[in-house]
Design a protein around this motif. Sequence first.
Motif, PDB file in Angstrom:
ATOM      1  N   ILE A  43       0.834  -1.204   0.000  1.00 44.88           N
ATOM      2  CA  ILE A  43       0.000   0.000   0.000  1.00 44.88           C
ATOM      3  C   ILE A  43       0.867   1.252   0.000  1.00 44.88           C
ATOM      4  CG2 ILE A  43      -1.659   1.333   1.367  1.00 44.88           C
ATOM      5  CD1 ILE A  43      -2.825  -1.409   2.252  1.00 44.88           C
ATOM      6  N   ALA A  44       1.918   1.263   0.799  1.00 44.12           N
ATOM      7  CA  ALA A  44       2.804   2.429   0.875  1.00 44.12           C
ATOM      8  C   ALA A  44       3.489   2.688  -0.462  1.00 44.12           C
ATOM      9  CB  ALA A  44       3.848   2.228   1.970  1.00 44.12           C
ATOM     10  N   TYR A  45       3.946   1.635  -1.129  1.00 44.22           N
ATOM     11  CA  TYR A  45       4.614   1.801  -2.420  1.00 44.22           C
ATOM     12  C   TYR A  45       3.647   2.288  -3.494  1.00 44.22           C
ATOM     13  CZ  TYR A  45       8.695  -0.489  -0.411  1.00 44.22           C
ATOM     14  OH  TYR A  45       9.778  -0.797   0.364  1.00 44.22           O
ATOM     15  N   VAL A  46       2.412   1.799  -3.452  1.00 44.19           N
ATOM     16  CA  VAL A  46       1.405   2.260  -4.416  1.00 44.19           C
ATOM     17  C   VAL A  46       1.096   3.742  -4.184  1.00 44.19           C
ATOM     18  CG1 VAL A  46      -1.014   2.028  -5.104  1.00 44.19           C
ATOM     19  CG2 VAL A  46       0.408  -0.004  -4.860  1.00 44.19           C
ATOM     20  N   VAL A  47       0.922   4.116  -2.925  1.00 43.31           N
ATOM     21  CA  VAL A  47       0.635   5.525  -2.607  1.00 43.31           C
ATOM     22  C   VAL A  47       1.808   6.413  -3.006  1.00 43.31           C
ATOM     23  CG1 VAL A  47       0.279   7.148  -0.689  1.00 43.31           C
ATOM     24  CG2 VAL A  47      -1.034   5.025  -0.792  1.00 43.31           C
ATOM     25  N   LEU A  48       3.023   6.002  -2.664  1.00 41.91           N
ATOM     26  CA  LEU A  48       4.201   6.790  -3.040  1.00 41.91           C
ATOM     27  C   LEU A  48       4.368   6.852  -4.555  1.00 41.91           C
ATOM     28  CD1 LEU A  48       6.832   5.637  -0.391  1.00 41.91           C
ATOM     29  CD2 LEU A  48       5.820   7.905  -0.615  1.00 41.91           C
ATOM     30  N   GLY A  49       3.965   5.800  -5.244  1.00 40.09           N
ATOM     31  CA  GLY A  49       4.103   5.766  -6.685  1.00 40.09           C
ATOM     32  C   GLY A  49       3.163   6.717  -7.407  1.00 40.09           C
ATOM     33  N   PHE A  50       1.990   6.953  -6.825  1.00 39.05           N
ATOM     34  CA  PHE A  50       1.008   7.817  -7.474  1.00 39.05           C
ATOM     35  C   PHE A  50       0.898   9.210  -6.853  1.00 39.05           C
ATOM     36  CE2 PHE A  50      -0.713   3.644  -8.781  1.00 39.05           C
ATOM     37  CZ  PHE A  50      -0.723   3.862 -10.145  1.00 39.05           C
ATOM     38  N   ALA A  51       1.486   9.424  -5.688  1.00 39.22           N
ATOM     39  CA  ALA A  51       1.313  10.689  -4.968  1.00 39.22           C
ATOM     40  C   ALA A  51       1.932  11.885  -5.681  1.00 39.22           C
ATOM     41  CB  ALA A  51       1.886  10.571  -3.556  1.00 39.22           C
ATOM     42  N   TRP A  52       2.886  11.674  -6.552  1.00 42.39           N
ATOM     43  CA  TRP A  52       3.531  12.789  -7.245  1.00 42.39           C
ATOM     44  C   TRP A  52       2.585  13.468  -8.224  1.00 42.39           C
ATOM     45  CZ3 TRP A  52       3.976  12.745 -12.535  1.00 42.39           C
ATOM     46  CH2 TRP A  52       3.768  11.529 -13.163  1.00 42.39           C
ATOM     47  N   VAL A  53       1.541  12.767  -8.658  1.00 37.29           N
ATOM     48  CA  VAL A  53       0.634  13.306  -9.673  1.00 37.29           C
ATOM     49  C   VAL A  53      -0.203  14.457  -9.112  1.00 37.29           C
ATOM     50  CG1 VAL A  53      -1.288  12.742 -11.197  1.00 37.29           C
ATOM     51  CG2 VAL A  53       0.557  11.106 -10.871  1.00 37.29           C
ATOM     52  N   LEU A  54      -0.696  14.312  -7.903  1.00 37.19           N
ATOM     53  CA  LEU A  54      -1.617  15.303  -7.343  1.00 37.19           C
ATOM     54  C   LEU A  54      -1.050  16.725  -7.275  1.00 37.19           C
ATOM     55  CD1 LEU A  54      -3.332  13.176  -4.572  1.00 37.19           C
ATOM     56  CD2 LEU A  54      -4.243  13.840  -6.802  1.00 37.19           C
ATOM     57  N   PRO A  55       0.166  16.926  -6.791  1.00 37.49           N
ATOM     58  CA  PRO A  55       0.681  18.296  -6.759  1.00 37.49           C
ATOM     59  C   PRO A  55       0.955  18.875  -8.151  1.00 37.49           C
ATOM     60  CG  PRO A  55       2.121  16.839  -5.491  1.00 37.49           C
ATOM     61  CD  PRO A  55       1.060  16.004  -6.096  1.00 37.49           C
ATOM     62  N   LEU A  56       1.110  18.010  -9.141  1.00 33.76           N
ATOM     63  CA  LEU A  56       1.442  18.496 -10.481  1.00 33.76           C
ATOM     64  C   LEU A  56       0.214  18.774 -11.344  1.00 33.76           C
ATOM     65  CD1 LEU A  56       4.570  16.360 -11.371  1.00 33.76           C
ATOM     66  CD2 LEU A  56       4.468  18.728 -10.645  1.00 33.76           C
ATOM     67  N   LEU A  57      -0.959  18.351 -10.936  1.00 32.47           N
ATOM     68  CA  LEU A  57      -2.159  18.575 -11.743  1.00 32.47           C
ATOM     69  C   LEU A  57      -2.416  20.055 -12.037  1.00 32.47           C
ATOM     70  CD1 LEU A  57      -4.707  15.895 -10.504  1.00 32.47           C
ATOM     71  CD2 LEU A  57      -3.527  16.013 -12.700  1.00 32.47           C
ATOM     72  N   PRO A  58      -2.331  20.961 -11.051  1.00 29.58           N
ATOM     73  CA  PRO A  58      -2.533  22.379 -11.388  1.00 29.58           C
ATOM     74  C   PRO A  58      -1.492  22.904 -12.384  1.00 29.58           C
ATOM     75  CG  PRO A  58      -2.652  22.065  -9.022  1.00 29.58           C
ATOM     76  CD  PRO A  58      -2.197  20.767  -9.606  1.00 29.58           C
ATOM     77  N   LEU A  59      -0.260  22.440 -12.268  1.00 33.85           N
ATOM     78  CA  LEU A  59       0.782  22.861 -13.207  1.00 33.85           C
ATOM     79  C   LEU A  59       0.467  22.365 -14.615  1.00 33.85           C
ATOM     80  CD1 LEU A  59       3.543  24.157 -13.795  1.00 33.85           C
ATOM     81  CD2 LEU A  59       4.579  21.959 -13.179  1.00 33.85           C
ATOM     82  N   ILE A  60       0.033  21.131 -14.736  1.00 35.11           N
ATOM     83  CA  ILE A  60      -0.300  20.575 -16.047  1.00 35.11           C
ATOM     84  C   ILE A  60      -1.482  21.317 -16.655  1.00 35.11           C
ATOM     85  CG2 ILE A  60      -1.136  18.504 -17.230  1.00 35.11           C
ATOM     86  CD1 ILE A  60       0.566  16.900 -15.156  1.00 35.11           C
ATOM     87  N   LYS A  61      -2.484  21.631 -15.843  1.00 32.09           N
ATOM     88  CA  LYS A  61      -3.629  22.393 -16.352  1.00 32.09           C
ATOM     89  C   LYS A  61      -3.188  23.784 -16.813  1.00 32.09           C
ATOM     90  CE  LYS A  61      -7.173  20.060 -13.694  1.00 32.09           C
ATOM     91  NZ  LYS A  61      -8.165  20.170 -12.636  1.00 32.09           N
ATOM     92  N   TRP A  62      -2.275  24.402 -16.075  1.00 23.70           N
ATOM     93  CA  TRP A  62      -1.757  25.717 -16.457  1.00 23.70           C
ATOM     94  C   TRP A  62      -0.992  25.625 -17.768  1.00 23.70           C
ATOM     95  CZ3 TRP A  62       3.526  27.288 -16.487  1.00 23.70           C
ATOM     96  CH2 TRP A  62       3.727  28.643 -16.708  1.00 23.70           C
ATOM     97  N   MET A  63      -0.227  24.564 -17.938  1.00 28.68           N
ATOM     98  CA  MET A  63       0.550  24.399 -19.172  1.00 28.68           C
ATOM     99  C   MET A  63      -0.355  24.222 -20.383  1.00 28.68           C
ATOM    100  SD  MET A  63       3.439  21.734 -17.755  1.00 28.68           S
ATOM    101  CE  MET A  63       3.808  21.109 -19.370  1.00 28.68           C
ATOM    102  N   GLU A  64      -1.476  23.554 -20.209  1.00 30.78           N
ATOM    103  CA  GLU A  64      -2.367  23.249 -21.318  1.00 30.78           C
ATOM    104  C   GLU A  64      -3.364  24.366 -21.639  1.00 30.78           C
ATOM    105  OE1 GLU A  64      -2.230  20.705 -23.428  1.00 30.78           O
ATOM    106  OE2 GLU A  64      -0.381  20.192 -22.395  1.00 30.78           O
ATOM    107  N   ARG A  65      -3.393  25.398 -20.821  1.00 28.77           N
ATOM    108  CA  ARG A  65      -4.322  26.500 -21.063  1.00 28.77           C
ATOM    109  C   ARG A  65      -4.027  27.153 -22.413  1.00 28.77           C
ATOM    110  NH1 ARG A  65      -3.710  30.683 -16.644  1.00 28.77           N
ATOM    111  NH2 ARG A  65      -2.203  31.517 -18.120  1.00 28.77           N
ATOM    112  N   LYS A  66      -5.082  27.458 -23.134  1.00 29.87           N
ATOM    113  CA  LYS A  66      -4.938  28.080 -24.464  1.00 29.87           C
ATOM    114  C   LYS A  66      -4.443  29.512 -24.330  1.00 29.87           C
ATOM    115  CE  LYS A  66      -6.488  24.571 -26.743  1.00 29.87           C
ATOM    116  NZ  LYS A  66      -5.528  23.681 -27.312  1.00 29.87           N
ATOM    117  N   ASP A  67      -3.770  29.972 -25.368  1.00 28.91           N
ATOM    118  CA  ASP A  67      -3.303  31.362 -25.404  1.00 28.91           C
ATOM    119  C   ASP A  67      -4.487  32.316 -25.439  1.00 28.91           C
ATOM    120  OD1 ASP A  67      -0.653  30.650 -25.440  1.00 28.91           O
ATOM    121  OD2 ASP A  67      -0.478  30.701 -27.622  1.00 28.91           O
ATOM    122  N   GLU A  68      -4.326  33.443 -24.767  1.00 30.08           N
ATOM    123  CA  GLU A  68      -5.372  34.473 -24.824  1.00 30.08           C
ATOM    124  C   GLU A  68      -5.199  35.253 -26.109  1.00 30.08           C
ATOM    125  OE1 GLU A  68      -5.002  36.745 -21.275  1.00 30.08           O
ATOM    126  OE2 GLU A  68      -5.343  35.029 -19.982  1.00 30.08           O
ATOM    127  N   ALA A  69      -6.313  35.549 -26.723  1.00 28.62           N
ATOM    128  CA  ALA A  69      -6.279  36.235 -28.028  1.00 28.62           C
ATOM    129  C   ALA A  69      -5.893  37.667 -27.936  1.00 28.62           C
ATOM    130  CB  ALA A  69      -7.624  36.144 -28.701  1.00 28.62           C
TER     131      ALA A  69
END
Length: 69
Positions: A43-69
């Motif tokens: 359980i600990a290894y599974v949690v540690l393996g996936f826990a890095w995704v959560l803090p990066l989700l806002p960054l990924i959403k920011w990266m994918e935001r479309k350019d303002e016209a």
Amino acid sequence: MRQRNRKLLGTVLILVFVCVYALVAMALAQGRITEAPKLVQTIAYVVLGFAWVLPLLPLIKWMERKDEA
């Protein structure tokens, strides 16, 4: 900031974060987790393996935001 520049900056930040996170996760895994029962280790290894995704989700959403016209 243009999407192209956001993606470049975001990629660099993701790489730095994942490298640091991997070191922290390895340190945690070397600690008390090795003495725990196998189920707790799994359980600990599974949690540690996936826990890095959560803090990066806002960054990924920011990266994918479309350019303002």
